[in-house]
Design a protein around this motif. Structure first.
Motif, PDB file in Angstrom:
ATOM      1  N   THR A   1       7.250  -8.607  11.347  1.00 57.24           N
ATOM      2  CA  THR A   1       7.409  -9.498  10.199  1.00 57.24           C
ATOM      3  C   THR A   1       6.316 -10.553  10.126  1.00 57.24           C
ATOM      4  N   HIS A   2       5.434 -10.585  11.109  1.00 57.39           N
ATOM      5  CA  HIS A   2       4.364 -11.592  11.142  1.00 57.39           C
ATOM      6  C   HIS A   2       2.973 -10.983  11.048  1.00 57.39           C
ATOM      7  N   ASN A   3       2.800  -9.769  11.541  1.00 59.67           N
ATOM      8  CA  ASN A   3       1.460  -9.172  11.570  1.00 59.67           C
ATOM      9  C   ASN A   3       1.512  -7.671  11.295  1.00 59.67           C
ATOM     10  N   ILE A   4       0.419  -7.158  10.756  1.00 51.03           N
ATOM     11  CA  ILE A   4       0.258  -5.725  10.504  1.00 51.03           C
ATOM     12  C   ILE A   4      -0.738  -5.187  11.515  1.00 51.03           C
ATOM     13  N   ASP A   5      -0.294  -4.273  12.389  1.00 50.13           N
ATOM     14  CA  ASP A   5      -1.215  -3.727  13.383  1.00 50.13           C
ATOM     15  C   ASP A   5      -1.998  -2.560  12.775  1.00 50.13           C
ATOM     16  N   ALA A   6      -2.872  -1.943  13.573  1.00 52.53           N
ATOM     17  CA  ALA A   6      -3.764  -0.910  13.056  1.00 52.53           C
ATOM     18  C   ALA A   6      -3.001   0.305  12.526  1.00 52.53           C
ATOM     19  N   LYS A   7      -1.982   0.739  13.274  1.00 51.60           N
ATOM     20  CA  LYS A   7      -1.204   1.895  12.838  1.00 51.60           C
ATOM     21  C   LYS A   7      -0.542   1.632  11.482  1.00 51.60           C
TER      22      LYS A   7
ATOM     23  N   PHE B   1      -1.516  -0.627   9.271  1.00 51.89           N
ATOM     24  CA  PHE B   1      -2.579  -0.769   8.276  1.00 51.89           C
ATOM     25  C   PHE B   1      -3.018   0.599   7.761  1.00 51.89           C
ATOM     26  N   GLN B   2      -3.131   1.550   8.671  1.00 49.02           N
ATOM     27  CA  GLN B   2      -3.509   2.914   8.286  1.00 49.02           C
ATOM     28  C   GLN B   2      -2.481   3.495   7.312  1.00 49.02           C
ATOM     29  N   LYS B   3      -1.223   3.350   7.654  1.00 50.25           N
ATOM     30  CA  LYS B   3      -0.148   3.896   6.808  1.00 50.25           C
ATOM     31  C   LYS B   3      -0.123   3.208   5.447  1.00 50.25           C
ATOM     32  N   LEU B   4      -0.314   1.885   5.437  1.00 47.47           N
ATOM     33  CA  LEU B   4      -0.271   1.146   4.179  1.00 47.47           C
ATOM     34  C   LEU B   4      -1.398   1.570   3.247  1.00 47.47           C
ATOM     35  N   PHE B   5      -2.594   1.742   3.799  1.00 48.79           N
ATOM     36  CA  PHE B   5      -3.718   2.151   2.951  1.00 48.79           C
ATOM     37  C   PHE B   5      -3.484   3.541   2.367  1.00 48.79           C
ATOM     38  N   LEU B   6      -3.000   4.459   3.197  1.00 52.05           N
ATOM     39  CA  LEU B   6      -2.731   5.813   2.710  1.00 52.05           C
ATOM     40  C   LEU B   6      -1.643   5.808   1.647  1.00 52.05           C
ATOM     41  N   ALA B   7      -0.662   4.931   1.804  1.00 55.73           N
ATOM     42  CA  ALA B   7       0.398   4.827   0.789  1.00 55.73           C
ATOM     43  C   ALA B   7      -0.172   4.328  -0.536  1.00 55.73           C
TER      44      ALA B   7
ATOM     45  N   SER C   1       7.867 -15.242   5.152  1.00 59.73           N
ATOM     46  CA  SER C   1       7.653 -14.100   6.031  1.00 59.73           C
ATOM     47  C   SER C   1       6.490 -13.278   5.489  1.00 59.73           C
ATOM     48  N   LEU C   2       5.955 -12.386   6.306  1.00 58.01           N
ATOM     49  CA  LEU C   2       4.822 -11.570   5.876  1.00 58.01           C
ATOM     50  C   LEU C   2       5.175 -10.740   4.636  1.00 58.01           C
ATOM     51  N   ILE C   3       6.371 -10.153   4.647  1.00 54.02           N
ATOM     52  CA  ILE C   3       6.780  -9.325   3.502  1.00 54.02           C
ATOM     53  C   ILE C   3       6.931 -10.177   2.251  1.00 54.02           C
ATOM     54  N   ALA C   4       7.570 -11.318   2.370  1.00 52.38           N
ATOM     55  CA  ALA C   4       7.742 -12.205   1.212  1.00 52.38           C
ATOM     56  C   ALA C   4       6.394 -12.684   0.691  1.00 52.38           C
ATOM     57  N   TYR C   5       5.484 -12.957   1.610  1.00 52.04           N
ATOM     58  CA  TYR C   5       4.116 -13.385   1.251  1.00 52.04           C
ATOM     59  C   TYR C   5       3.420 -12.300   0.426  1.00 52.04           C
ATOM     60  N   CYS C   6       3.490 -11.059   0.902  1.00 48.88           N
ATOM     61  CA  CYS C   6       2.852  -9.951   0.188  1.00 48.88           C
ATOM     62  C   CYS C   6       3.531  -9.678  -1.154  1.00 48.88           C
ATOM     63  N   GLU C   7       4.856  -9.807  -1.184  1.00 50.71           N
ATOM     64  CA  GLU C   7       5.578  -9.626  -2.450  1.00 50.71           C
ATOM     65  C   GLU C   7       5.144 -10.667  -3.477  1.00 50.71           C
ATOM     66  N   ALA C   8       4.912 -11.890  -3.022  1.00 52.44           N
ATOM     67  CA  ALA C   8       4.491 -12.949  -3.938  1.00 52.44           C
ATOM     68  C   ALA C   8       3.094 -12.668  -4.495  1.00 52.44           C
ATOM     69  N   ILE C   9       2.213 -12.141  -3.663  1.00 55.58           N
ATOM     70  CA  ILE C   9       0.856 -11.818  -4.114  1.00 55.58           C
ATOM     71  C   ILE C   9       0.897 -10.714  -5.167  1.00 55.58           C
ATOM     72  N   VAL C  10       1.645  -9.666  -4.880  1.00 56.91           N
ATOM     73  CA  VAL C  10       1.732  -8.535  -5.826  1.00 56.91           C
ATOM     74  C   VAL C  10       2.397  -8.975  -7.120  1.00 56.91           C
TER      75      VAL C  10
ATOM     76  N   ALA D   1       5.310   0.739   1.125  1.00 57.17           N
ATOM     77  CA  ALA D   1       5.282   1.189   2.523  1.00 57.17           C
ATOM     78  C   ALA D   1       5.612   0.037   3.465  1.00 57.17           C
ATOM     79  N   LEU D   2       5.159  -1.167   3.120  1.00 57.97           N
ATOM     80  CA  LEU D   2       5.418  -2.341   3.963  1.00 57.97           C
ATOM     81  C   LEU D   2       6.907  -2.664   4.018  1.00 57.97           C
ATOM     82  N   THR D   3       7.589  -2.511   2.891  1.00 47.04           N
ATOM     83  CA  THR D   3       9.018  -2.846   2.827  1.00 47.04           C
ATOM     84  C   THR D   3       9.923  -1.689   3.227  1.00 47.04           C
ATOM     85  N   GLY D   4       9.327  -0.515   3.501  1.00 44.85           N
ATOM     86  CA  GLY D   4      10.117   0.632   3.912  1.00 44.85           C
ATOM     87  C   GLY D   4      10.639   1.465   2.768  1.00 44.85           C
TER      88      GLY D   4
END
Length: 564
Positions: A3-9, A11-17, A153-162, A202-205
């Motif tokens: 909920t705080h950081n996106i690791d490499a694995k 990040f890979q999945k998110l970009f592909l999504a 939270s990281l998810i809420a932060y990203c939701e606000a940006i989108v 993908a970030l939110t499942g």
């Protein structure tokens, strides 16, 4: 998901999504194009651009943020198609440069990535226009910075940006009147939001399984302006077509790049080698692919490795499909090119984008060295431009994009070319490109020819006659699906149900008291007799203006017109 950081694995999945989402939605994005013409569309261009990067990202088995950034930046850079694709690639390039040294991505890294992305993309566009993908990206960058130190939270932060991105996208019709009249938002901005919606899902499942379409992104054929004779299988000197990408551990110096080229040419032919700071793409025909891989590994790990036995492939293709004999013609042409490269380079060479058999013949007759097949139905990528540049043995190479949606890709290729001077003349139409070549004078030097060619193509008016693919309203004019449209440099000038009459109406809007020549290029669906009948009517209506008619063979457009 942390909920705080996106690791490499992750990040890979998110970009592909994100790549998968825009690929699924590309036709929807295409429908948002303001002009209802069947051309190379925004959704297709953006999808092919990101899929070029996704193929490389998908193959990284043990990803790091750094390795993913190299794959995203390099893959999208070389796969960039059309203005929207080039801008998207620059957004990726800026974002990845900002975060490539991080171990994971948190709010601080994401904010820095968005800021660098916007800065890089705005610099890539000569005259940035608000109400486009750039505006949408800038709005999200500002929101990302504003909330970067919040307790979200990281998810809420990203939701606000989108969410902010969608709000800015909804306002684009208020910034560009042409969008408001057509009743659509900016298609490039919509494309960017599709990518980020895929990332967020993908970030939110919401999305768990990401499947990237099989097969490479569609390539635009690049062909020499002069064809050679067919080469039988026994005459293929180097039997294995070998391709790979080096993920460079450090940028190649000019000396290293030259040494690498000389090594590969010493063991084969048909070499194409292009490099930027992060990747080096190699294509070579050789009898020893293993040696090529071993040499490349001294510069960094490899990806996208591919080896084809050209002799067996040739025989099988001849049996199955006679059309593919042309593939061996290209091998002969490639061999001839390597022989030509041993000669001293000529002072000036020419590359043009063309979209029809007749138009291509005209460009050849005017001295174009290499033709890139593309234009409206498929915008060539930056890599297509780089391959064409490599084929022309000249110190100074003029590129004629002949389509406003190809200019940025050509300019990006020019920036990636160090050994030759690349001059991109920003021709927006095929008639402009033809006029520019008419202005070329062999006895003049490069600078004088730039002035001469620019003067020629800037002194003509261009027009096209095509059909509408959907209902819309533009400049107060109602257009129905299937209507015939006459479009010139200033927009849609004539709408009707008859090709001949609409073409006459268009020409009438283009001709004035100073006009001296009308040039008509008829397309693949127009017969010679129909073109002759139209020519007679044009001559009758404008008796004081010379009329010249040529077979163009172009798809989509019944006629292309120029008036000078």
């Amino acid at each position: 998901m942390d909920t705080h950081n996106i690791d490499a694995k992750a990040f890979q999945k998110l970009f592909l999504a994100g790549a998968n989402r825009i690929n699924e939605q590309k036709e929807y994005i295409n429908e948002l194009n303001v002009f209802p013409v069947p051309d190379g569309d925004t959704g297709t261009n953006m999808s092919l651009t990101i899929l070029s990067a996704a193929k490389e990202v998908e193959k990284i088995s043990e990803p790091t943020i750094s390795s993913l950034c190299k794959a995203i930046s390099g893959g999208s850079l070389r796969g960039a198609r059309g203005n929207s694709g080039v801008i998207l690639s620059q957004l990726f390039r800026g974002f990845t440069k900002a975060v490539s040294k991080a171990d994971s991505l948190g709010k601080e890294e994401i904010a820095a990535g968005f800021a660098r992305a916007v800065e890089t993309a705005y610099k890539a566009v000569m005259k940035p226009k608000e109400g486009t993908i750039l505006t949408v990206a800038k709005g999200m960058a500002e929101k990302a910075e504003e909330l970067s130190e919040s307790d979200l939270s990281l998810i809420a932060y990203c939701e606000a940006i989108v969410s902010c991105g969608y709000e800015v996208l909804a306002r684009t019709p208020d910034m560009l009147p042409v969008l408001k009249e057509a009743g659509v938002v900016d298609s490039g901005g919509q494309g960017l939001m599709e990518v980020l919606q895929g990332v967020l899902d993908a970030l939110t499942g919401k999305v768990t399984d990401v499947v990237i379409p099989e097969g490479p992104a569609v390539a635009v054929p690049v062909t020499p302006a002069k064809s050679g004779d067919y080469v039988p299988p026994a005459d293929i000197k180097f039997g294995y077509c070998t391709e790979f990408i080096i993920m460079l551990e450090h940028p190649l110096s000019s000396e290293e790049e030259q040494e690498l080229k000389e090594y590969f040419l010493g063991m084969g032919d048909s070499l194409v080698l292009v490099a930027d700071d992060e990747i080096c793409k190699v294509h070579v025909h050789t009898n020893h692919p293993g040696q090529a891989f071993e040499k490349a590994l001294t510069y960094g790990p490899l990806s996208n490795m591919k080896v084809d036995n050209m002799r067996l492939e040739h025989e099988e293709k001849l049996i199955k499909d006679a059309e593919k004999v042309a593939a061996r013609q290209r091998e002969e042409e490639e061999l001839a090119r390597q022989e030509a490269k041993k000669q001293p380079p000529k002072k000036m060479g020419f590359i043009a984008v063309s979209i029809g058999e007749g138009l291509s013949e005209i460009f050849k007759d005017l001295g174009v060295d290499y033709l890139i097949e593309g234009g409206q139905t498929m915008n060539p990528s930056t890599e297509d431009m780089l391959e064409a540049i490599d084929h022309v043995n000249a110190e100074n190479i003029f590129i004629l994009p002949n389509n406003k949606n190809i200019i940025l890709a050509a300019e990006q290729a020019a920036k990636l070319t160090a050994e030759k001077r690349i001059i991109v003349l920003p021709t927006k139409t095929i008639p402009q490109g033809i006029s520019a070549m008419v202005g070329y004078m062999p006895e003049l030097d490069v600078e004088e020819n730039i002035d001469s060619m620019e003067e020629c193509y800037q002194n003509i008016m261009s027009g096209q006659v095509t059909y509408a693919v959907r209902d819309t309203t533009i400049n107060g004019r109602t257009i129905r699906n299937g209507d015939i449209m006459g479009i010139n440099d200033e927009g849609i000038q004539a709408v009707g149900s008859d090709v001949e009459q609409t073409t006459l109406d268009l020409i009438s809007k283009m001709v004035d008291a100073d006009s001296e020549l009308i040039s008509l290029y008829y397309g693949e669906t127009v017969t010679k007799e129909q073109a002759a009948a139209l020519t007679a009517k044009v001559e009758g209506r404008f008796p004081d203006v010379e009329v010249e008619t040529n077979f163009g063979g172009q798809p989509i457009y019944y006629y292309m017109v120029s008036v000078e």
